[in-house]
Design a protein around this motif. Structure first.
Motif, mmCIF file in Angstrom:
data_model
loop_
_atom_site.group_PDB
_atom_site.id
_atom_site.type_symbol
_atom_site.label_atom_id
_atom_site.label_comp_id
_atom_site.label_asym_id
_atom_site.label_seq_id
_atom_site.Cartn_x
_atom_site.Cartn_y
_atom_site.Cartn_z
ATOM 1 N N GLU A 86 18.628 28.490 -22.303
ATOM 2 C CA GLU A 86 19.202 28.686 -20.972
ATOM 3 C C GLU A 86 20.685 28.329 -20.956
ATOM 4 O O GLU A 86 21.493 29.003 -20.345
ATOM 5 N N LEU A 87 21.040 27.241 -21.641
ATOM 6 C CA LEU A 87 22.412 26.750 -21.626
ATOM 7 C C LEU A 87 22.755 26.227 -23.014
ATOM 8 O O LEU A 87 21.946 25.535 -23.639
ATOM 9 N N ILE A 88 23.937 26.569 -23.482
ATOM 10 C CA ILE A 88 24.452 25.999 -24.728
ATOM 11 C C ILE A 88 25.936 25.755 -24.524
ATOM 12 O O ILE A 88 26.670 26.633 -24.064
ATOM 13 N N ARG A 89 26.361 24.533 -24.819
ATOM 14 C CA ARG A 89 27.773 24.165 -24.627
ATOM 15 C C ARG A 89 28.107 22.972 -25.503
ATOM 16 O O ARG A 89 27.234 22.314 -26.037
ATOM 17 N N ARG A 90 29.415 22.719 -25.626
ATOM 18 C CA ARG A 90 29.884 21.540 -26.374
ATOM 19 C C ARG A 90 29.772 20.296 -25.513
ATOM 20 O O ARG A 90 29.824 20.366 -24.296
ATOM 21 N N ILE A 91 29.644 19.172 -26.178
ATOM 22 C CA ILE A 91 29.628 17.868 -25.506
ATOM 23 C C ILE A 91 30.759 17.033 -26.079
ATOM 24 O O ILE A 91 30.958 16.995 -27.289
ATOM 25 N N GLU A 92 31.454 16.371 -25.225
ATOM 26 C CA GLU A 92 32.515 15.469 -25.666
ATOM 27 C C GLU A 92 31.905 14.156 -26.145
ATOM 28 O O GLU A 92 30.842 13.744 -25.686
ATOM 29 N N PRO A 93 32.575 13.466 -27.073
ATOM 30 C CA PRO A 93 32.036 12.174 -27.564
ATOM 31 C C PRO A 93 31.841 11.143 -26.454
ATOM 32 O O PRO A 93 30.934 10.321 -26.535
ATOM 33 N N ASP A 94 32.676 11.182 -25.401
ATOM 34 C CA ASP A 94 32.510 10.232 -24.295
ATOM 35 C C ASP A 94 31.189 10.454 -23.567
ATOM 36 O O ASP A 94 30.547 9.505 -23.126
ATOM 37 N N GLU A 95 30.785 11.708 -23.433
ATOM 38 C CA GLU A 95 29.499 12.021 -22.815
ATOM 39 C C GLU A 95 28.350 11.462 -23.640
ATOM 40 O O GLU A 95 27.361 10.972 -23.103
ATOM 41 N N PHE A 96 28.486 11.575 -24.961
ATOM 42 C CA PHE A 96 27.431 11.089 -25.855
ATOM 43 C C PHE A 96 27.349 9.573 -25.850
ATOM 44 O O PHE A 96 26.264 9.009 -25.958
ATOM 45 N N ARG A 97 28.464 8.892 -25.701
ATOM 46 C CA ARG A 97 28.468 7.421 -25.703
ATOM 47 C C ARG A 97 27.736 6.849 -24.499
ATOM 48 O O ARG A 97 27.291 5.699 -24.529
ATOM 49 N N ARG A 98 27.609 7.631 -23.434
ATOM 50 C CA ARG A 98 26.919 7.147 -22.235
ATOM 51 C C ARG A 98 25.400 7.255 -22.352
ATOM 52 O O ARG A 98 24.681 6.806 -21.469
ATOM 53 N N LEU A 99 24.902 7.840 -23.433
ATOM 54 C CA LEU A 99 23.465 7.972 -23.622
ATOM 55 C C LEU A 99 22.897 6.706 -24.253
ATOM 56 O O LEU A 99 23.519 6.102 -25.118
ATOM 57 N N TRP A 100 21.703 6.332 -23.843
ATOM 58 C CA TRP A 100 21.036 5.136 -24.352
ATOM 59 C C TRP A 100 19.902 5.548 -25.282
ATOM 60 O O TRP A 100 19.020 6.295 -24.877
ATOM 61 N N PRO A 101 19.904 5.050 -26.524
ATOM 62 C CA PRO A 101 18.799 5.395 -27.426
ATOM 63 C C PRO A 101 17.511 4.684 -27.011
ATOM 64 O O PRO A 101 17.482 3.464 -26.873
ATOM 65 N N LEU A 102 16.471 5.460 -26.764
ATOM 66 C CA LEU A 102 15.164 4.884 -26.440
ATOM 67 C C LEU A 102 14.345 4.660 -27.697
ATOM 68 O O LEU A 102 13.787 3.598 -27.919
#
Length: 184
Positions: A86-102
């Motif tokens: 449905e959607l494919i796009r780039r992610i910036e490293p700052d967006e990834f840093r806000r994710l929490w590994p479960l």
């Protein structure tokens, strides 16, 4: 069309992997000499099993063909059908840093597993070897994947083109016109 994108571990991931591996080997050797050769603590075996599970889940490469995007791990294969993207796009490293590994790894042999975003209240399945050149893929079932790829822009354009071709082919075979009218 068959295209393969290999994973390369970034410098931070290599450092974390080296430090964790060194600490685990040092702890194993220290406990071996402290408690003698006949005794191995049960928690050390548990830790060894967890590390082996991490190693079996390491992503190796992403392959793209005319029907799907395949994410190959050492013993796992995740297949995303192109018509479902449905959607494919780039992610910036700052967006990834806000994710929490479960459940997964944050630097030990890469970044993989289940990550959670408290900002968007969304669960991501991550298959990355670096924190830059990230691509977000969301399918029609609202499953969200994050992969890393050195040629991220090329991957995105190839997926969009292949997805559009596949959807047009499906519409042609079902006898539907894009306006919604039935040919038959």
């Amino acid at each position: 069309m068959q295209k393969k994108y290999r994973y390369r571990l970034d410098r931070r991931g290599r450092r974390i992997t080296a430090v964790v591996t060194t600490l685990l080997v040092t702890a194993f050797v220290a406990f071996h000499f402290v408690w003698g050769a006949n005794y191995l603590p049960a928690w050390m075996l548990f830790l060894l099993c967890v590390v082996l599970l991490y190693i079996l889940s390491i992503p190796r490469y992403v392959s793209l063909d005319d029907t799907s995007i395949d994410i190959h791990c050492i013993v796992d294969l995740t297949r995303i059908h192109l018509e479902d993207v449905e959607l494919i796009r780039r992610i910036e490293p700052d967006e990834f840093r806000r994710l929490w590994p479960l459940l997964g790894s944050y630097g030990f042999w890469g970044y993989f597993g289940y990550y959670f975003s408290f900002r968007e209240w969304n669960l991501y399945k991550v298959y990355a070897s670096e924190r830059k050149n990230l691509v977000l893929i969301e399918d029609i079932y609202e499953d969200t994947f994050i992969i890393s790829c050195e040629q991220a822009d090329e991957l995105i354009t190839l997926v969009i083109e292949a997805r559009d071709r596949k959807r047009a082919e499906i519409l042609r075979h079902t006898g539907k016109i894009p306006g919604g009218e039935n040919v038959f």
